[in-house]
Design a protein around this motif. Structure first.
Motif: not given
Length: 493
Positions: A417-433, A435-438
């Motif tokens: 739901p929190l990403l419905e009105d967002e456009t993601s432009v970058a992703v990053a992964c840790g070992a087990r987590h 993160v996305v930047l909009t």
């Protein structure tokens, strides 16, 4: 620290770097940073401008003048100081044997790599991750023909003279991850290899059992947290050295995985080296150690009609690369997603838990244009050109962001739901987590949070995206993940 951070912000024109998660030397009593915290300014008044993925207990960033900076390293629970620099709160330049500015860098489990403005690559860390190293011949032969030895690389090593770097022997505080229990089936193999069919080669079954028991104690999966077992003393670390490539090859980007490295040239060719036991180098085999850079055959031809196996691969060159714990992913100029390596948790997205020894098209993403990619220890994220995020692989801590903790062997849309009105432009992964930047400058995080790597003010895991709040209302411009931490560059309002 607060005054230093303020000075760093002013010097960089209203942009500062934030950190959260496990960066022991950068926090009081080595406690996890549970929310975004400004990174202090560098002592040379050379503001940080680019955050870099990777690092176990230490941060990596590049300054405005092109210096590689590290901070927060630990010699007790994290990386050896030869890899990450001194234990320190404030970022300091990491010494590299080049005057050329650094334009991009990445850290793996026990090694790092950096790209210069001249298109050269320098790498350092655990010896099997550093190419052009001469090891004991018996050790090399055993490494390529048998994987039952519990020890690390032979301690008598010598860097190639053409690197013009002196050899180094050290006893680090973290060992490299061994293969999964069951050993490997060596020799050239193409296509998929079911992990359940792997066999352990040894002359005595009892000896094999003892080896596997030792491996289980220090397995890669169990070493994903700072309290994991200490390292075997046999491991050897090498200082920074130049990666030797054929004349005319200029590298633009590097990616570092658990024990392997990929490098992308400005011509769109991919080169790999390091550990390849699960096919993470994409060379069609399970060669344990690849000691010189090898071109990864992402395409059988760079002209029209390119194919791999039975699938037609859209595009003519590679534009993005990513390395996970023991798997890899690349994107072509046509937006096609290819994966290879370990598939036990579905992290190669092929609808099964089989390994992929050669780059294979993720058919479930056919028809979509992928523009961004990131890989964690057991999972993979990608972004399409319309800003949708897809995830697949291990989900033990909710790192896929799709709710629950069930693994996904095929890409699944992160339909939060929190990403419905967002456009993601970058992703990053840790070992087990994850993160996305909009596009609006917001950061959302989910997954494992024992050490505050989600930046939400607590240590509770999340299986759906949650927004990371900047206390001063800053707008994020870029993101990066280490194994247990997250970094972001933030524009101050």
């Amino acid at each position: 620290m607060r005054d230093d951070a303020r000075n760093n912000t002013a010097a960089s024109g209203g942009c500062s770097v934030r950190m959260w998660g496990y960066l022991p030397a950068a926090s009081p009593q080595r406690a996890p940073l549970l929310q975004p915290t400004p990174v202090p300014s560098t002592p040379l008044n050379d503001p940080l401008k680019m955050v870099c993925n990777g690092g176990c207990g230490f941060g990596i960033a590049i300054s405005e003048s092109g210096k590689l900076n590290t901070w927060g390293s630990t010699t007790e629970l994290g990386q050896c100081y030869l890899i990450s620099g001194k234990q320190q709160e404030v970022p300091e330049p990491y010494s590299l044997p080049t005057e050329s500015p650094i334009i991009q860098a990445a850290g793996g489990w026990a090694h790092c790599a950096a790209v210069t403005g001249d298109g050269e690559v320098y790498t350092w860390g655990w010896s099997e991750c550093v190419p052009n190293i001469k090891s004991n011949p018996d050790e090399t032969e055993q490494a390529q023909g048998d994987d039952t030895s519990p020890s690390g690389p032979n301690t008598s090593l010598q860097l190639s003279p053409r690197n013009n770097v002196v050899s180094a022997i050290s006893k680090p505080s973290s060992s490299a991850p061994p293969l999964r229990n069951g050993g490997v089936l060596l020799g050239k193999q193409s296509g998929r290899q079911n992990h359940r069919n792997l066999t352990c080669k040894t002359s005595e079954s009892k000896g094999a059992e003892e080896v596997l028991k030792k491996r289980k104690v220090v397995s890669f999966e169990d070493r994903g947290s700072p309290e994991s077992p200490t390292a075997a003393e046999e491991n050897v670390f090498a200082p920074p050295c130049l990666v030797i490539l054929d004349p005319g090859i200029r590298i633009s980007t590097v990616a570092a995985g658990g024990r392997h490295t990929l490098a992308l040239s400005d011509a769109g060719h991919v080169y790999g080296w390091g550990y390849g036991g699960e096919g993470q180098l994409g060379l069609g085999s399970r060669t344990r150690i690849v000691s010189t850079p090898q071109r990864v055959p992402c395409f059988s031809s760079l002209e029209n009609g390119v194919t791999i196996g039975e699938a037609s691969i859209p595009g003519s060159c590679v534009t993005r690369i990513a390395c996970g714990g023991r798997h890899s992913a690349v994107i072509t100029d046509a937006g096609a997603l290819l994966t290879f390596g370990w598939g036990l948790y579905g992290q190669v997205g092929q609808g099964s838990t089989e390994d992929e020894l050669s780059p294979c098209l993720v058919s479930a993403m056919r028809g979509l244009r992928v523009v961004g990619i990131a890989a964690g220890l057991w999972h993979t994220l990608c972004i399409t050109d319309i800003g949708d995020v897809y995830a697949f692989g291990g989900n033990q801590f909710g790192q896929l962001g799709v709710g629950g903790n069930t693994a996904e062997t095929s890409p699944r849309l992160v339909d939060a739901p929190l990403l419905e009105d967002e456009t993601s432009v970058a992703v990053a992964c840790g070992a087990r987590h994850s993160v996305v930047l909009t596009g609006s400058g917001k950061i959302f995080a989910w997954g494992w949070n024992k050490y505050g790597q989600l930046g939400l003010g607590d240590s509770n895991n999340r299986d759906l995206p949650v927004q990371v709040t900047m206390n001063d209302g800053g707008r994020a411009a870029s993101i990066a993940c280490g194994w247990w931490h997250t970094l972001a560059s933030v524009h101050i309002k």
